[in-house]
Design a protein around this motif. Sequence first.
Motif, PDB file in Angstrom:
ATOM      1  N   GLU A 797       0.945  -1.157   0.013  1.00 13.15           N
ATOM      2  CA  GLU A 797       0.122  -0.121   0.178  1.00 13.15           C
ATOM      3  C   GLU A 797       1.006   1.381   0.054  1.00 13.15           C
ATOM      4  OE1 GLU A 797      -3.401   2.163   2.765  1.00 13.15           O
ATOM      5  OE2 GLU A 797      -2.838  -0.012   3.284  1.00 13.15           O
ATOM      6  N   CYS A 798       1.928   1.058   0.727  1.00 13.42           N
ATOM      7  CA  CYS A 798       3.026   2.056   0.767  1.00 13.42           C
ATOM      8  C   CYS A 798       3.859   2.307  -0.451  1.00 13.42           C
ATOM      9  CB  CYS A 798       3.861   2.220   1.934  1.00 13.42           C
ATOM     10  SG  CYS A 798       2.594   2.433   3.641  1.00 13.42           S
ATOM     11  N   ARG A 799       3.711   1.223  -1.166  1.00 15.76           N
ATOM     12  CA  ARG A 799       4.843   1.190  -2.513  1.00 15.76           C
ATOM     13  C   ARG A 799       6.176   0.983  -1.976  1.00 15.76           C
ATOM     14  NH1 ARG A 799       2.047   2.025  -7.182  1.00 15.76           N
ATOM     15  NH2 ARG A 799      -0.016   3.278  -6.792  1.00 15.76           N
ATOM     16  N   ILE A 800       6.261   0.359  -0.815  1.00 16.35           N
ATOM     17  CA  ILE A 800       7.530  -0.038  -0.363  1.00 16.35           C
ATOM     18  C   ILE A 800       7.924  -1.588  -0.959  1.00 16.35           C
ATOM     19  CG2 ILE A 800       9.262  -0.285   1.529  1.00 16.35           C
ATOM     20  CD1 ILE A 800       7.454   1.658   3.081  1.00 16.35           C
ATOM     21  N   TYR A 801       8.009  -1.691  -2.210  1.00 15.29           N
ATOM     22  CA  TYR A 801       8.085  -3.048  -2.831  1.00 15.29           C
ATOM     23  C   TYR A 801       9.064  -3.781  -2.113  1.00 15.29           C
ATOM     24  CZ  TYR A 801       4.633  -0.882  -5.806  1.00 15.29           C
ATOM     25  OH  TYR A 801       3.440  -0.089  -6.280  1.00 15.29           O
ATOM     26  N   ASP A 802      10.336  -3.611  -1.764  1.00  9.80           N
ATOM     27  CA  ASP A 802      11.195  -4.415  -1.282  1.00  9.80           C
ATOM     28  C   ASP A 802      10.864  -5.027   0.032  1.00  9.80           C
ATOM     29  OD1 ASP A 802      12.953  -3.686  -3.499  1.00  9.80           O
ATOM     30  OD2 ASP A 802      14.079  -1.987  -2.291  1.00  9.80           O
ATOM     31  N   GLY A 803      10.290  -4.026   0.675  1.00 13.24           N
ATOM     32  CA  GLY A 803       9.938  -4.582   1.857  1.00 13.24           C
ATOM     33  C   GLY A 803       8.738  -5.868   2.020  1.00 13.24           C
ATOM     34  N   ALA A 804       7.875  -5.421   0.943  1.00 17.19           N
ATOM     35  CA  ALA A 804       6.795  -6.448   0.615  1.00 17.19           C
ATOM     36  C   ALA A 804       7.364  -7.760  -0.008  1.00 17.19           C
ATOM     37  CB  ALA A 804       5.845  -5.767  -0.233  1.00 17.19           C
ATOM     38  N   ASP A 805       8.135  -7.615  -0.605  1.00 14.51           N
ATOM     39  CA  ASP A 805       8.967  -8.787  -1.372  1.00 14.51           C
ATOM     40  C   ASP A 805       9.591  -9.458  -0.281  1.00 14.51           C
ATOM     41  OD1 ASP A 805       7.948  -8.433  -3.988  1.00 14.51           O
ATOM     42  OD2 ASP A 805       9.661  -7.376  -4.381  1.00 14.51           O
ATOM     43  N   GLU A 819      -1.371 -19.703  -1.048  1.00  9.80           N
ATOM     44  CA  GLU A 819      -2.084 -18.951  -1.989  1.00  9.80           C
ATOM     45  C   GLU A 819      -2.411 -17.585  -1.653  1.00  9.80           C
ATOM     46  OE1 GLU A 819      -3.472 -18.208  -5.522  1.00  9.80           O
ATOM     47  OE2 GLU A 819      -2.690 -20.131  -5.098  1.00  9.80           O
ATOM     48  N   ALA A 820      -2.527 -17.409  -0.539  1.00  3.76           N
ATOM     49  CA  ALA A 820      -2.751 -15.938  -0.299  1.00  3.76           C
ATOM     50  C   ALA A 820      -1.689 -15.227  -0.604  1.00  3.76           C
ATOM     51  CB  ALA A 820      -3.341 -15.665   1.352  1.00  3.76           C
ATOM     52  N   ALA A 821      -0.488 -15.654  -0.009  1.00  2.02           N
ATOM     53  CA  ALA A 821       0.890 -15.085  -0.365  1.00  2.02           C
ATOM     54  C   ALA A 821       1.389 -14.914  -2.019  1.00  2.02           C
ATOM     55  CB  ALA A 821       1.967 -15.572   0.233  1.00  2.02           C
ATOM     56  N   LEU A 822       0.988 -15.938  -2.469  1.00  6.42           N
ATOM     57  CA  LEU A 822       1.292 -15.960  -4.020  1.00  6.42           C
ATOM     58  C   LEU A 822       0.399 -15.093  -4.730  1.00  6.42           C
ATOM     59  CD1 LEU A 822       1.473 -19.773  -4.361  1.00  6.42           C
ATOM     60  CD2 LEU A 822       3.270 -18.141  -4.702  1.00  6.42           C
ATOM     61  N   ALA A 823      -1.064 -14.928  -4.234  1.00  6.23           N
ATOM     62  CA  ALA A 823      -1.934 -13.987  -4.914  1.00  6.23           C
ATOM     63  C   ALA A 823      -1.386 -12.543  -4.739  1.00  6.23           C
ATOM     64  CB  ALA A 823      -3.321 -14.109  -4.460  1.00  6.23           C
ATOM     65  N   LEU A 824      -0.969 -12.220  -3.445  1.00  8.34           N
ATOM     66  CA  LEU A 824      -0.484 -11.002  -3.048  1.00  8.34           C
ATOM     67  C   LEU A 824       0.736 -10.316  -3.935  1.00  8.34           C
ATOM     68  CD1 LEU A 824      -0.816  -8.325  -1.455  1.00  8.34           C
ATOM     69  CD2 LEU A 824       0.418  -9.386   0.368  1.00  8.34           C
ATOM     70  N   ARG A 825       1.646 -11.529  -4.029  1.00  6.89           N
ATOM     71  CA  ARG A 825       2.778 -11.211  -4.917  1.00  6.89           C
ATOM     72  C   ARG A 825       2.395 -10.863  -6.293  1.00  6.89           C
ATOM     73  NH1 ARG A 825       8.192 -14.476  -3.922  1.00  6.89           N
ATOM     74  NH2 ARG A 825       8.603 -12.591  -2.900  1.00  6.89           N
ATOM     75  N   ARG A 826       1.548 -11.646  -7.202  1.00  6.52           N
ATOM     76  CA  ARG A 826       0.995 -11.242  -8.208  1.00  6.52           C
ATOM     77  C   ARG A 826       0.227  -9.870  -8.328  1.00  6.52           C
ATOM     78  NH1 ARG A 826      -0.546 -16.868  -8.038  1.00  6.52           N
ATOM     79  NH2 ARG A 826      -3.035 -16.096  -7.640  1.00  6.52           N
ATOM     80  N   HIS A 827      -0.430  -9.395  -7.237  1.00  6.63           N
ATOM     81  CA  HIS A 827      -0.965  -8.307  -7.241  1.00  6.63           C
ATOM     82  C   HIS A 827       0.143  -7.301  -7.148  1.00  6.63           C
ATOM     83  CE1 HIS A 827      -3.858  -4.940  -6.121  1.00  6.63           C
ATOM     84  NE2 HIS A 827      -3.150  -4.822  -5.253  1.00  6.63           N
ATOM     85  N   LEU A 828       0.924  -7.250  -6.553  1.00  9.94           N
ATOM     86  CA  LEU A 828       1.876  -6.289  -6.067  1.00  9.94           C
ATOM     87  C   LEU A 828       2.877  -6.058  -7.577  1.00  9.94           C
ATOM     88  CD1 LEU A 828       3.125  -7.011  -2.607  1.00  9.94           C
ATOM     89  CD2 LEU A 828       1.693  -5.064  -3.583  1.00  9.94           C
TER      90      LEU A 828
END
Length: 835
Positions: A797-805, A819-828
């Motif tokens: 949400e904060c566009r801190i993609y390194d932290g999200a990854d 699956e929830a983590a995989l789906a979030l990775r696809r979304h990001l």
Amino acid sequence: MTETIDFADEQALGPLAANAFGDRYFFNLNRHAFTKLGATALFETKFGELLFREDELNVIVGTDSGLLLQYLRSKPLPKGTRYIFIEPDRVLQALRNHDLLGDADERIVCVGPEDWPRMLQKFKAAEYFYIDAVKSVNALCAQDDFIDEYAELSWHVAEVLAQLNWRYSAELGAEAFIARQIDNAADNRLPAKLLAKAFGGKTVAILAGGPSLDQALPWVIQHRQQCVVFAVSRISRQLLAAGIEPDFVFSVDPTDLSFDISKEMLNFSEKTVFVCSYHTVPTLVSQWSGTMLYLGARFPWQSDLNSKNLSSAGPTVTNTALNMAYEFGFSQIVLCGVDLCFTREGFTHAKGSDEQLAGPRFNLTSLQVETNGGYQAPTSCDFAQAIQSLGRQAQLLSRAGCRIVNVAEGAAKIEAVEYQPLASLQLDAEPADVAATLAARLAPAAASYQDLDKVEAELARARHQVKAIAKLAANARQINDAMYQSEGTVVRFKDKKSLDQIEKKFKREYRQFSRLVKKFGIRSFIKLAKPFDDEEWSAEEARQLGNVYYDAYAEGANKLLVLIDGAIDRAAARRQEQAEHPDFAVLLAQAEKDRSYGRVKLWRRRFDSGLLPAEVGAEFAEMERRYQDVLNDRNTKHMARAKSHSNLAAVKHRAGLLFKHRKLAELQDLLAALNKHEQQQAANCYRFLIEGYSAELQDSPEDALDAYQRVVDLGDALLEEALARIAAIGISHDDAQTASLALECLSQLNPVYLPLYAEMQRLQHDMVAAIDSYAAYIEQFPQDLLVQMKLAALYGECRIYDGADMMLDYILQQKPDYEAALALRRHLAAQKISG
């Protein structure tokens, strides 16, 4: 705000935590219990050998997130021992969902509150009760009860087990009852049958110890000459304070606790008649200096001295008094103080009782009964059973022509018992003359029951029989021990024949006393049935079986001999009381042995004080002093037990339960009870918490916040409960400032609130602080995937993609196919591209 934060669900059991020792547990169940010590070390410290005794049934409330159950499975279990764990339903389901209960075990089960009675039957609980081997234990989570679900469950389990223990003990022939019967043999002289049908057609008021007695006493005083008064012994203190002496006072309980409750009855004058069961506690029987009538048999074996008599009706003293009212011929029976339920404030007994002085009872279960007034009142398991037994008894007496009336609106409604207010009661136009009836019935019989020489002879006969049994048992034990070879086969069949002959003597020549001996060794005899272990007897066990059998005979015989010898000494001392020139040394020694210092009152009447040797007079005076010390002592075991029921610590759990189930009236009753507690300053924080709960249920959030703030200002043990409600109100009323401040404080008290605080910070657009709060939580609970997902989403949400990854990599290392983590990775990833 309410759509994004579900406060109750988030709080729940807390996340799964793991300590440095590899223990996994729900944080909100055990908090920091396992932080410094691993579960194994802590259980060994807290429970020691308590859970590892042979041939016991352990009923354990809570499993400590399954850790206590797993701890037991890791140990060699004692022979014949079983374990029933009980968990609240939602805890049990969570344990199953996370596979924390482990594999099934035929000797260990974990069930919910509805299923544990069935498991008692499956594990043959009766056999354990028969050998006094059932105990209830609270796991650490139940002792702390951070989730307000274990308190009522543990109270209920303890009550049910206590009732079952009483029932099964009674079925055994009750060793304690027989022991008291032998103890009282010299004093049980006048049978209650002497007053059978003596008061035909008259009215009697039975006074018991329920809270409604307070309203009945003024009526009793006003109409004292118009009805006969029966009283249970436990209300003697209140009657003396009111200036009332009953015509008859009743006691049936064999325990020392009964003396603590009833000892003030010894201050009644000789006008009062004591009616007691043959097994009443001897310290009451032996110190009563007036007329006493006993119920039941004088001896626990066949004897010419066991004249036909009226029997005691159980299980309570009120049942006995009611039965005697019928047997004595009364046609109208008025029940006063027979409530069998509590007041709405939690008071269980009338003013002046230990229970009332200790304060209202807070450890109440949800068990309720209908009252004569048509409303529900709290009660206990033992009172609920008494309601049923009294109802059955009332039906029988009503069919026999007795009218039974209860005058209390707040008393439990009982079948065949009419409710009628005191003001409308019709009393006898010609009341009974109790003194004249007693003189006519008892005086002619009194002389014929001064038979202490016969009592001594009867006890001597019993002693001879029991000594013979003990000798036979010892002989049989020696024969049996030498009869087997090491592999378990019989060496000499001649020895087997000798044992058969001894067994025949037990069953024929000494049949009557052998049965009695068995009752005193019953718990050892029951073990012979081997109800706890299905394995075949080994060769060595076959030899040991016989040894246990004869040891049980010897144990029972020796216990019985001690009692008989004591009864012989007591009868001899009573004979000295009747002698023209008594041996005062014998009298004083026996009174000291029996702790019956009150017999000095009787001696003062019988012996001219002017003729007493100086040293005897001094000893009489010392005995009188000790007697008064006993009567005046209020720091008894019974008072200590009463105070434990009024412990303020139980208020938090009860209030939480009532709030959760939205029981406003009961919460207000609890508040009224607190206002009558002796520790008013200590009760303040509980009072403010309940005021807050009540205000919430009445949709008054401002009043609730004011009450909770008072708890916070006190800063004591209820701080977390108050802050949690403040946060909940803030969330539900979109008051972000209030909710945020409360959650900040809560997260410092308990890290389980950090995700809630982080979500609040997110909603207030303080993203950096929210990320820090989530990170602080994950550092403590690294296995909570749900919160890790929330942090990853927040990074996105904060566009801190390194932290999200980085967060998603960590999650997928633990659970690659999540699956929830995989789906979030696809979304990001898509978000980056669209960027």
